[in-house]
Design an enzyme around this catalytic site. Structure first.
Site, PDB file in Angstrom:
ATOM      1  CG  HIS A  85     -49.085  30.332 -31.652  1.00  0.00           C
ATOM      2  ND1 HIS A  85     -48.432  31.418 -32.329  1.00  0.00           N
ATOM      3  CD2 HIS A  85     -48.143  30.391 -30.492  1.00  0.00           C
ATOM      4  CE1 HIS A  85     -47.722  32.024 -31.701  1.00  0.00           C
ATOM      5  NE2 HIS A  85     -47.527  31.385 -30.528  1.00  0.00           N
ATOM      6  CG  ASP A 115     -50.605  32.564 -34.639  1.00  0.00           C
ATOM      7  OD1 ASP A 115     -51.446  31.897 -34.407  1.00  0.00           O
ATOM      8  OD2 ASP A 115     -49.480  33.150 -34.285  1.00  0.00           O
ATOM      9  CB  SER A 192     -46.953  33.985 -28.174  1.00  0.00           C
ATOM     10  OG  SER A 192     -45.988  33.696 -29.109  1.00  0.00           O
TER      11      SER A 192
END
Length: 345
Positions: A85, A115, A192
């Site tokens: 993402h 992911d 992230s």
């Protein structure tokens, strides 16, 4: 540049863009980082400065047109592991290194299900992070390194709070938020794709998500286990895609309205909303409207439980699935999982 945040049920993901970048053909696999089998110590805050000094050069800032995230050096010749993402919708990114230098990067391959993504840069002789593929112990030291809200080379610390976590209410939007490591090391948008590290300086997870304070949470963050990250990265290097167990059904949460309509005693369980024609569930005799109660005798209370079970299985494995049909009859049947088709998310 600041990362945007998207709520998924209770959890906010550190999303940087809105669509998936198409995977490029991978290059020949470079040498891979070593797995670390030795037991890890619990560690303490006194270990944080030394661990940070060792790992900061192996964690990068990933910048796209939509925001920023983080990444971890996977190979010395410029391969960076990050979240899908973070690079979604991008074919090229900018990578910021701990020494202040920036290099362009090309998105090599992505895996939406876990992911994870690989980015290649031309910079060489990078310090490779060491990955520990054994799960950490609840209570041991956890250090998060990344670029939260664009603040490069940031370090936070806490402990491992739990293992095999599934985040309720997220299955409708993503299949990535299952079988995760939970930590109270503060994680924010921009972390992230960064590293969650133990007291030995070994990467035990890739930072993934957090539950925001407005949901009543205090320091509840999540990371993809290093074993999953390494497994998927190696598959992406070899073939450009990762294999995942596929049941051929769409699991849906039982709402109070559905429970009342079907005269169910509560909302525990998973409704089969749809079946893939000719898929594993269809071959096992499952039908839309069936209620999944358990997999291999383990209760399945939410769709995330079911997806977490699949994450820990491989194509070709057979599971025993207990279901209740629309007429109220319970039965247990065997379902042989296959490799997830490329069209299925």
């Amino acid at each position: 540049m600041q990362s945007t945040t998207k709520a998924a049920g209770l959890v906010a993901l550190f999303l940087a863009a809105s669509c998936t970048a198409p995977p490029a053909q991978p290059t020949a696999p470079p040498p891979t980082p070593p797995a670390v089998p030795a037991p890890a110590p619990a560690g303490s805050l006194a270990d944080v400065p030394a661990v940070s000094a060792e790992l900061l050069p192996s964690v990068v800032k990933v910048l796209t047109s939509g925001g920023n995230g983080s990444g971890v050096v996977y190979t010395a010749d410029g391969l960076i592991l990050t979240n899908e993402h973070v690079v979604r919708g991008a074919s090229t990114v900018q990578l910021g290194f701990a020494d202040g230098r920036r290099y362009p990067g090309t998105v090599q391959a992505v895996d939406v299900i876990t992911d994870l993504a690989l980015v290649q840069t031309d910079r060489r002789d990078l310090p490779v992070a060491r990955f520990r593929t054994e799960l950490p112990v609840v209570g041991e030291l956890a250090i998060a390194i990344g670029s939260p809200l664009g603040f490069e080379n940031s370090v936070t610390a806490g402990v491992i709070s739990g293992l095999h976590r599934e985040i309720p209410g997220t299955a409708a939007e993503t299949q990535a938020l299952v079988d995760l490591i939970q930590t109270d090391a503060p994680i924010s948008p921009g972390n992230s794709g960064g590293a969650l590290v133990n007291a030995r300086g070994e990467v035990i997870g890739i930072s993934e998500a957090y539950i925001p304070p407005q949901a009543g949470a205090v320091s509840i963050g999540f990371a993809i286990p290093a074993a999953t990250a390494v497994d998927v990265a190696e598959q992406l290097l070899t073939t450009g895609r990762a294999r995942h167990a596929f049941a051929g059904l769409e699991p849906t949460q039982i709402t109070p309205q559905i429970a009342a309509q079907l005269n169910l005693p509560g909302t525990d369980g998973v409704i089969v909303a749809a079946i893939v024609a000719g898929g594993p569930a269809a071959n096992a005799g499952l039908q839309p409207g069936d209620l999944i109660l358990a997999v291999d005798a383990e209760p399945t209370r939410r769709p995330e439980d079911f997806l977490g079970t699949l994450r820990r299985r491989n194509p070709g494995d057979t599971i025993n699935i207990t279901v209740r049909g629309p007429g109220g009859q319970e039965r247990t049947t065997q379902l042989t999982l296959t490799d997830r088709p490329a069209f299925s998310q």
